[in-house]
Design a protein around this motif. Sequence first.
Motif, PDB file in Angstrom:
ATOM      1  N   HIS A   1      86.829  59.061  27.678  1.00  0.00           N
ATOM      2  CA  HIS A   1      87.687  58.147  28.445  1.00  0.00           C
ATOM      3  C   HIS A   1      89.101  58.048  27.878  1.00  0.00           C
ATOM      4  CE1 HIS A   1      84.709  56.785  31.333  1.00  0.00           C
ATOM      5  NE2 HIS A   1      83.866  57.059  30.365  1.00  0.00           N
ATOM      6  N   ILE A   2      89.235  58.363  26.602  1.00  0.00           N
ATOM      7  CA  ILE A   2      90.590  58.388  26.021  1.00  0.00           C
ATOM      8  C   ILE A   2      91.351  59.583  26.612  1.00  0.00           C
ATOM      9  CG2 ILE A   2      91.899  58.633  23.868  1.00  0.00           C
ATOM     10  CD1 ILE A   2      89.488  57.237  22.481  1.00  0.00           C
ATOM     11  N   ALA A   3      90.628  60.710  26.726  1.00  0.00           N
ATOM     12  CA  ALA A   3      91.265  61.894  27.320  1.00  0.00           C
ATOM     13  C   ALA A   3      91.566  61.667  28.804  1.00  0.00           C
ATOM     14  CB  ALA A   3      90.364  63.109  27.124  1.00  0.00           C
TER      15      ALA A   3
ATOM     16  N   LEU B   1      92.549  58.880  30.121  1.00  0.00           N
ATOM     17  CA  LEU B   1      93.796  58.109  30.159  1.00  0.00           C
ATOM     18  C   LEU B   1      94.996  59.034  29.918  1.00  0.00           C
ATOM     19  CD1 LEU B   1      94.851  55.250  30.471  1.00  0.00           C
ATOM     20  CD2 LEU B   1      94.475  54.876  28.032  1.00  0.00           C
ATOM     21  N   ARG B   2      94.827  59.937  28.973  1.00  0.00           N
ATOM     22  CA  ARG B   2      95.897  60.911  28.704  1.00  0.00           C
ATOM     23  C   ARG B   2      96.211  61.716  29.969  1.00  0.00           C
ATOM     24  NH1 ARG B   2      94.119  65.727  24.974  1.00  0.00           N
ATOM     25  NH2 ARG B   2      92.808  66.049  26.802  1.00  0.00           N
ATOM     26  N   GLU B   3      95.150  62.131  30.678  1.00  0.00           N
ATOM     27  CA  GLU B   3      95.352  62.992  31.840  1.00  0.00           C
ATOM     28  C   GLU B   3      96.061  62.275  32.987  1.00  0.00           C
ATOM     29  OE1 GLU B   3      94.801  66.352  31.760  1.00  0.00           O
ATOM     30  OE2 GLU B   3      94.512  65.767  29.672  1.00  0.00           O
ATOM     31  N   THR B   4      96.071  60.939  32.975  1.00  0.00           N
ATOM     32  CA  THR B   4      96.771  60.242  34.064  1.00  0.00           C
ATOM     33  C   THR B   4      98.263  60.524  34.027  1.00  0.00           C
ATOM     34  OG1 THR B   4      97.007  58.230  32.758  1.00  0.00           O
ATOM     35  CG2 THR B   4      95.093  58.354  34.213  1.00  0.00           C
ATOM     36  N   ARG B   5      98.798  60.874  32.839  1.00  0.00           N
ATOM     37  CA  ARG B   5     100.226  61.188  32.739  1.00  0.00           C
ATOM     38  C   ARG B   5     100.498  62.647  32.369  1.00  0.00           C
ATOM     39  NH1 ARG B   5     103.955  56.806  32.798  1.00  0.00           N
ATOM     40  NH2 ARG B   5     103.057  55.592  34.461  1.00  0.00           N
ATOM     41  N   LYS B   6      99.402  63.370  32.073  1.00  0.00           N
ATOM     42  CA  LYS B   6      99.547  64.787  31.690  1.00  0.00           C
ATOM     43  C   LYS B   6     100.511  64.959  30.511  1.00  0.00           C
ATOM     44  CE  LYS B   6      97.098  66.430  35.218  1.00  0.00           C
ATOM     45  NZ  LYS B   6      95.691  66.594  34.896  1.00  0.00           N
ATOM     46  N   ILE B   7     100.451  64.004  29.603  1.00  0.00           N
ATOM     47  CA  ILE B   7     101.200  64.170  28.351  1.00  0.00           C
ATOM     48  C   ILE B   7     100.199  64.083  27.207  1.00  0.00           C
ATOM     49  CG2 ILE B   7     103.434  63.390  29.242  1.00  0.00           C
ATOM     50  CD1 ILE B   7     102.778  60.633  27.996  1.00  0.00           C
TER      51      ILE B   7
ATOM     52  N   PRO C   1      97.220  58.901  25.188  1.00  0.00           N
ATOM     53  CA  PRO C   1      96.696  58.854  23.818  1.00  0.00           C
ATOM     54  C   PRO C   1      95.949  60.143  23.466  1.00  0.00           C
ATOM     55  CG  PRO C   1      95.256  57.614  25.287  1.00  0.00           C
ATOM     56  CD  PRO C   1      96.405  58.084  26.130  1.00  0.00           C
ATOM     57  N   ASP C   2      95.951  60.463  22.190  1.00  0.00           N
ATOM     58  CA  ASP C   2      95.312  61.696  21.735  1.00  0.00           C
ATOM     59  C   ASP C   2      93.885  61.378  21.279  1.00  0.00           C
ATOM     60  OD1 ASP C   2      94.509  64.000  20.529  1.00  0.00           O
ATOM     61  OD2 ASP C   2      96.353  64.305  19.364  1.00  0.00           O
TER      62      ASP C   2
END
Length: 261
Positions: free
Chosen positions: A9-11, A13-19, A22-23
């Motif tokens: 789920h952390i990944a 969240l990261r994918e929502t902005r494609k940056i 969070p890592d």
Amino acid sequence: MRLGINIDHIAYLRETRKINDPDPLEAIFIAKRSGASQITIHLREDRRHIHDSDISRIIESSFLPINIECSSAKDIVDFICTKKPHRITLVPEKRNEVTTEGGLLLHEGMLPILERFCSNEIEVSLFVDPCDKSIEKSIEISHQLGTKIGVELHTGKYANISLMLSSNLPHTHHSIKEFETSRSALHTRLVQEIHNIESSAKLAFNEGLNVYAGHGLNYFNVAEIVKIKEIEELNIGQSIIARSIFIGLEQAIRDMIGLIQ
Ligand code: PXP
């Protein structure tokens, strides 16, 4: 009972902005510090959250054992065999599902794939619905492989019934159609599902399998599962990551460990 933290789920969240924020890599250090026993990650065929490069970085950096959930797709199996995580958990995968919806349908065709993992010294676990048939088939597979394997009992149905019974979910647009019924009927189904999980755990344990459980477990429903002493490990993601938004990951993990202990 050990706790594996699922950090997909952390990944997500990261994918929502494609940056790169969070890592998910950062979570493995916090998980270790907070007393978790394992990191669990799902390499989905559509790579919707965890990517191949996450797997490489996490395996290289983690002091905790890594459990990779995956389907039996050839490119995924090839990749994981080169990475040699501590364990793989074979799961069924459908492209359009929101999360892993049911347990595996076990069949002989899986043997060569499982043998590949075993010959690469990767432990094998099968994500199964809690029922005698799945456990009996898992025992057979373990014998055919000539090695001890694990079963992870799918607690998703238990978790959904429990949510419909104890929260305001039925009155929201997230109500689960399958469980829209009277409270007394829900209660009967909940008791039945706990019985299924418990009897599957006992059968698997008595036949020498390692027994794990997971999916949909949270701070309110975990207590019933913790009572089943044959289950040695829980893998929990969504509820811990959700709570961490408000109180931080370290405290969210510690709270869950407190309940499990
Ligand atoms: N175990 C397995 C095999 C799963 O597929 C998942 C979901 O990725 C989990 C545990 C964790 O489920 P949840 O995020 O609902 O806690």
